[in-house]
Design an enzyme around this catalytic site. Structure first.
Site, PDB file in Angstrom:
ATOM      1  N   GLU A  57       0.847  -1.194   0.000  1.00 26.30           N
ATOM      2  CA  GLU A  57       0.000   0.000   0.000  1.00 26.30           C
ATOM      3  C   GLU A  57       0.888   1.252   0.000  1.00 26.30           C
ATOM      4  OE1 GLU A  57      -4.072  -0.862   2.011  1.00 26.30           O
ATOM      5  OE2 GLU A  57      -2.530  -1.074   3.536  1.00 26.30           O
ATOM      6  N   CYS A  77     -11.178   2.684   5.662  1.00 27.14           N
ATOM      7  CA  CYS A  77     -10.449   3.870   6.114  1.00 27.14           C
ATOM      8  C   CYS A  77     -10.735   5.089   5.242  1.00 27.14           C
ATOM      9  CB  CYS A  77      -8.949   3.596   6.133  1.00 27.14           C
ATOM     10  SG  CYS A  77      -8.301   2.914   4.593  1.00 27.14           S
TER      11      CYS A  77
HETATM   12 ZN    ZN Z   1      -7.862   4.529   3.059  1.00 27.80          ZN
END
Ligand code: ZN
Length: 662
Positions: free
Chosen positions: A342, A426
């Site tokens: 990520e 998120c």
């Molecule tokens: Zn996120």
């Protein structure tokens, strides 16, 4: 002029006065950002709460309900595996996540900022009930983590590396600060002060305390907010400790792993670069690892640099800023190309179709850039804050505020579409809270100066040298570069007004009360500084030329070789299937083609489109095979581009930012 805002030289000057963002309630935003903020206040804020309930988060935090932890999970990951999988325990009926406190924190924050804009007693009541649950959950000693109390009891403070314990605290602190400012209700703020006091009793530089810090940065910037709202220096000092201690040898994450009987070398991500804890922060010079973690760390470092006048942090931040903006940033302000970590990979690796470019990472860049402005107005940071705001961050939220992107690619074959929710949710509350608090990114205030970083219809109220001032911007920005500013102090007052002159503007003119002022004489670091005794009705007019630009990537970016992107003002454009006849990969934009801007008030909430004559590879004669000696015929066509942020708001289809350049 340079089309790339990142290329501005770093200022060599000493830090100026500390500038602080205007609190959200002191700025009313209309126009472009007003529409976005309305979408969040009327749709997103409620949706976030509803989705949290549907995901059964409240079952994890409510001490009056049976703990979801009593359900025997059929899959119980080790901490390392848990981190890789987002710590998903799937039992017979209940799913829990170690970071759900953070999602609730951001949901509370989004709701709080939205309440400024629009009263919503129903939502406020629901948030109050969540806060009550946290109040009942908090332990006698102040500790508060729904994951460790309800799912993994007895294991608190044993795995800071993987388990988001302080990260969750940070988001709840941010939610608490916002909710207090929005509603005047102190309950969550008091809860989080007690928790912060407990954290300070467990972790810190003093003998007998753990020398730890979080594997996912966030607590640092949150403690700065807590210190500012409470006036308590101890929270600022704790934030500084977390910054100073990060990456120091002997490495805390090694020692902590051994203490819980694990082999530090078994760490799933192999390197502490993943959490930017591979070296002390002042020695770091490359943006590495998980992109959101990096942005949150640098945000906290910038806050501490501002608050403590710490030049050693400032120097490190400028090196990191250069590394990000000259080698590792998408043209949309997106960052972190790889899904694997990520985050960041290697310099100039910026794939378009597989770009991860998480919404949270671009939002995090906005946070970092805005905090760099705490050290004084400098368009080196503000230009990129604007780039990330208008492009790679709000692309993560549908125009109506109801659907979301996690990844923000720059090319799609039509199957990358917005979703209602995500296993790891998120991004929705992150873009929600950013948009709902957009007013505070427009302006920042020092003792005798106000800086305007962003343009657009808005009204700001602030006190300067004890005098209340109302400042109004009238502008159709980002569609038009004319900005009319009216200043109305209650009594004449002297201060400096800093106005950003964006790098994308090919020419700009300034008038004060109708009289032309030479911009060059008064501009440094990309900001015009106007110092005078302001009186009621003073008017400043800034005209920013907003040319359509062709932008090219550094030849080291292999994925963009032979390609061109289009921009106008702060907006990066893309072509989408809905507006174009040809398959997008067949299109070529000739270098000689005139590109025209068109107002399209009915399209996508009102945008300016770009269009140009183009060529398209014809499919004729290719029915029989895959390869042949002759190139395809070229037919004349027209391409139409829309702002990137607005893509995938119609029927699913192809999208492309980097066009073939001919
Ligand atoms: Zn996120």
């Amino acid at each position: 002029m340079t089309a790339s805002p990142s290329l501005r030289p770093a200022t060599k000057k000493k830090p100026k006065l500390a500038f602080r963002p205007l609190p959200v309630p002191q700025v009313d935003v209309q126009g472009f950002w007003g529409d976005r903020a309305d979408a969040v206040a009327t749709r997103t804020a409620d949706i976030l709460y509803d989705r949290c309930v549907e995901a059964r988060m409240l079952e994890q935090i409510d001490p009056d309900r049976p703990s979801p932890g009593i359900v025997i999970p059929f899959h119980s990951p080790s901490p390392d595996e848990a981190d890789r999988q987002g710590a998903e325990f799937t039992g017979s009926t209940v799913t829990t996540q170690m970071f759900w406190d953070s999602d609730l924190g951001k949901t509370i924050e989004t709701a709080a900022y939205s309440l400024y804009r629009r009263k919503n007693p129903g939502l406020e009541k629901k948030i109050d009930a969540v806060i009550d649950m946290y109040g009942r959950l908090q332990q006698e000693d102040g500790y508060l983590s729904s994951w460790y109390q309800r799912i993994q009891p007895g294991k608190r403070w044993t795995n800071l590396r993987d388990c988001h314990e302080l990260y969750c605290a940070g988001h709840l602190i941010e939610g608490a600060v916002a909710y207090y400012q929005a509603t005047g209700k102190r309950k969550l703020l008091d809860i989080m002060c007690r928790y912060a006091d407990h954290i300070a009793s467990v972790l810190g530089p003093e003998p007998g305390k753990k020398k730890g810090y979080c594997g996912h940065e966030e607590i640092e910037l949150a403690l700065v907010k807590l210190a500012r709202v409470t006036g308590e220096r101890k929270y600022m000092d704790l934030a500084k400790y977390f910054i100073d201690q990060r990456g120091v040898e002997p490495h805390y994450f090694d020692e902590e792993a051994r203490a819980r009987g694990a082999d530090p070398r078994a760490y799933h991500f192999k390197t502490y670069e993943y959490s930017q804890s591979h070296r002390p922060v002042r020695e770091q010079d490359k943006v590495v690892g998980h992109a959101v973690r990096a942005m949150y760390l640098y945000s906290g470092m910038a806050d501490i640099a501002t608050e403590y006048g710490d030049d050693s942090l400032r120097v490190a931040l400028d090196r990191l800023w250069d590394d990000l903006t000259t080698k590792n940033l998408y043209i949309t302000g997106g960052l972190g190309p790889s899904a694997h970590n990520e985050g960041f990979t290697s310099d100039y690796d910026l794939p378009n179709e597989s770009a991860y470019a998480e919404t949270c990472a671009a939002v995090g860049l906005v946070f970092w850039a805005s905090r760099m402005l705490g050290m004084g107005p400098n368009a080196r940071y503000a230009d990129l804050m604007e780039r990330a705001l208008y492009n790679g961050s709000i692309s993560g939220l549908s125009l109506d505020g109801s659907l979301f992107f996690y990844e923000n690619p720059l090319e799609s074959r039509g199957r990358h579409n917005r979703w209602k929710w995500h296993r790891c949710p998120c991004c929705p509350p992150n873009v929600g809270r950013m948009v709902a608090s957009i007013g505070s990114y427009f302006y920042s205030l020092a003792d005798d100066a106000l800086a305007i970083h962003l343009y657009g219809d808005s009204t700001a109220r602030f006190d300067i040298a004890g005098t209340p001032v109302r400042l109004t911007q009238a502008s159709r920005y980002p569609w038009d570069g004319a900005v009319e500013i009216t200043i109305e102090p209650q009594a004449p007052v002297e201060f400096t007004l800093h106005l950003r002159v964006p790098a994308w503007s090919s020419s700009a003119t300034l008038q004060i009360n109708g009289e032309a002022v030479d911009l060059e004489d008064i501009t440094s670091d990309g900001y015009a500084a106007i110092r005078r005794a302001w009186k009621k009705g003073d008017r400043v007019r800034l005209d920013l030329e907003m040319p359509i630009e062709r932008l090219y990537a550094n030849p080291e970016v292999r994925q963009d070789a032979g390609r061109v992107a289009l921009s106008r003002g702060p907006l990066i454009y893309c072509v989408e299937a809905s507006d174009n006849d040809s398959r997008l990969h067949r299109l070529t934009l000739p270098r000689t083609a005139d590109i025209e801007a068109h107002e399209a008030p009915e399209l996508l909430g009102g945008v300016v489109t770009l269009s140009a004559k183009a060529r398209a590879d014809a499919g004729d004669g290719w029915q029989d095979g895959l390869y042949r000696r002759e190139p395809p015929a070229s037919v004349e066509t027209r391409l139409t581009a829309i702002p990137y942020y607005a893509w995938d708001n119609r029927e699913p289809g192809e999208m492309l930012v980097w066009l073939r350049d001919g």
